[in-house]
Design a protein around this motif. Structure first.
Motif: not given
Length: 122
Positions: A38-44, A58-66, A68-77
């Protein structure tokens, strides 16, 4: 996750303990591989390797947003898969309800085209 690894020292003489320890190590490694994947796909795919925030907040915010998008895409799939299966079943049921013969594509012509075997049916 449990921090596990090969034990130091001599292996135990009891083979059951040794086998149980190896099984626990492999189970921990499988769980760790899923998390690392999961971390590898998040980096890629979600630019977790290019975080350039100046402040820690700011770094914590951008990481948590990434994430959030990963979880949202999994739910959409999963939702897309559910709706595809649901509509496929619904279409199949509607097709069977309207005309079951046409749904299974069994027409009189196709039944009559089959070769007759030695036994004929009355």
């Amino acid at each position: 996750m449990r921090l596990s690894g090969k034990r130091l020292g001599r292996p135990p003489k009891d083979p059951e303990i040794n086998a149980a320890h190896k099984q626990q190590l492999s189970a921990d490694q499988r769980r760790r591989n899923v998390v690392e994947g999961v971390f590898g796909s998040g980096k890629r795919k979600y630019s977790l390797k290019r975080i350039m925030a100046r402040l820690a907040h700011g770094a914590a915010t951008s990481i948590s947003m990434s994430f959030l998008v990963m979880c949202a895409e999994k739910i959409l799939r999963l939702l897309r898969l559910f709706f595809v299966l649901f509509f496929a079943c619904l279409c199949c049921l509607l097709r069977l309800h309207t005309s079951p013969v046409q749904a299974w594509r069994l027409t009189e012509e196709r039944w009559n085209d089959w070769p007759v075997t030695a036994q004929t049916w009355p």
